[in-house]
Design an enzyme around this catalytic site. Structure first.
Site, mmCIF file in Angstrom:
data_model
loop_
_atom_site.group_PDB
_atom_site.id
_atom_site.type_symbol
_atom_site.label_atom_id
_atom_site.label_comp_id
_atom_site.label_asym_id
_atom_site.label_seq_id
_atom_site.Cartn_x
_atom_site.Cartn_y
_atom_site.Cartn_z
ATOM 1 N N LYS A 59 0.579 -1.329 0.023
ATOM 2 C CA LYS A 59 -0.084 0.091 -0.155
ATOM 3 C C LYS A 59 1.001 1.158 -0.170
ATOM 4 O O LYS A 59 0.254 2.315 -0.592
ATOM 5 C CB LYS A 59 -1.162 -0.110 1.274
ATOM 6 C CG LYS A 59 -2.079 -0.933 1.252
ATOM 7 C CD LYS A 59 -2.926 -1.061 2.296
ATOM 8 C CE LYS A 59 -4.067 -1.782 2.221
ATOM 9 N NZ LYS A 59 -5.120 -1.590 3.350
ATOM 10 N N ASP A 66 -10.104 2.796 2.461
ATOM 11 C CA ASP A 66 -10.157 2.091 3.814
ATOM 12 C C ASP A 66 -10.785 3.192 4.773
ATOM 13 O O ASP A 66 -11.382 2.970 5.764
ATOM 14 C CB ASP A 66 -8.707 1.880 4.430
ATOM 15 C CG ASP A 66 -7.993 0.440 3.505
ATOM 16 O OD1 ASP A 66 -9.110 -0.424 3.205
ATOM 17 O OD2 ASP A 66 -7.061 0.304 3.448
#
Length: 291
Positions: free
Chosen positions: A74, A110
């Site tokens: 990420k 997220d």
């Protein structure tokens, strides 16, 4: 004219059991789209996380419309992108890449996924003092979400003190001094005695990492407890907290709502997030029953 066929995927390590393909493909089917979701697992490919840039370029060349990115890529993916959405830039992590007009643009769903789940599942939870366990990638996202939702102060506890301190520093820069603090695990008892709630963002409680992330005696009925782990949906932490009378939130909402936000970015179409949450609950339950 809008497209009716999409090719997307997920890059990460050990992602074979991921529910993302089913979540996205089911919603695509219901919207009359041909949506194919492919897993690009670096483990069987025998490439390091640093190869994420090559994988992103290959996916773009092969005609993918977008990618989800998960652990451990990420942060590594950022240097290989052409632009970042503000949320991803503030967080320093990307979990969704959209290919548009030849450019690779990074997003982070997220944060929005957890915020939507929390607002839905614990709408009246007091947010004056929040203790968060875990300062990794998921931890950074949910801490941003909690402060965006109006938490007055988030104290981050992590087994690695320097990691907790780094996250607290970045949160204070983004939201204002005093909104975040770092603490070592040996301060948990005092913190939780005065806290309104706990956000749990470590792997403890996952099928491969069973157990409690803190001593059970530190929990009390005055706390709400929000979980990031969603496989299983009912972790030992949630079971223990519910038995004490705590309000609880499982990790399914975050997983479903971040997927819904990614679906919107990939296709430009509005997903039915509640339907995707029902899918996730069914899929996670089926997986739990078969394990």
């Amino acid at each position: 004219m809008p497209k009716d066929s999409y090719l997307v995927g997920l890059i990460g390590s050990g992602i074979g059991p991921s529910l993302s393909p089913a979540l996205h493909e089911r919603e695509g089917d219901r919207q009359g789209l041909r949506l194919l979701y492919r897993l690009i697992d670096i483990d069987p490919l025998e490439v390091p996380p640093e190869a994420v840039g090559d994988l992103v370029r290959a996916a773009r060349d092969l005609g993918f419309d977008g990618l989800n990115i998960t652990h451990p890529c990420k942060q590594l993916v950022i240097e290989h992108l052409d632009a970042l959405a503000p949320q991803a830039e503030a967080l320093g992590a990307v979990n969704t890449v959209v290919f548009e007009d030849g450019r690779a643009v990074g997003h982070n769903t997220d944060v929005t996924g957890f915020a939507a789940s929390f607002a839905r599942g614990l709408p009246d939870a007091p947010l004056e003092r929040v203790v968060q366990l875990g300062a990794g990638g998921a931890g950074a996202a949910v801490a941003h979400a909690m402060l965006t939702l109006g938490a007055e102060r988030v104290t981050v506890v992590d087994a690695l003190p320097e990691r907790a301190a780094a996250l607290a520093d970045s949160l204070n820069r983004a939201f204002g001094q005093g909104r975040a603090a770092a603490a070592a695990p040996d301060r948990q008892a005092r913190l939780l005695a005065q806290a309104d709630g706990i956000v749990h963002a470590t792997p403890t409680g996952m099928a491969a990492h069973p157990g409690l992330p803190l001593p059970a005696e530190l929990l009390h009925s005055g706390l709400w407890v929000a979980e990031v782990v969603y496989r299983p949906l009912e972790t030992e932490l949630l079971r223990t907290a519910r038995a004490l009378g705590c309000a609880t939130l499982d990790g399914g909402g975050m997983a479903a709502f971040q997927a819904a936000d990614a679906f919107r970015l990939f296709t430009g179409r509005e997903p039915d997030a509640a339907r995707m949450l029902a899918d996730l609950t069914e899929l996670a339950g089926a997986v739990g029953a078969s394990n």
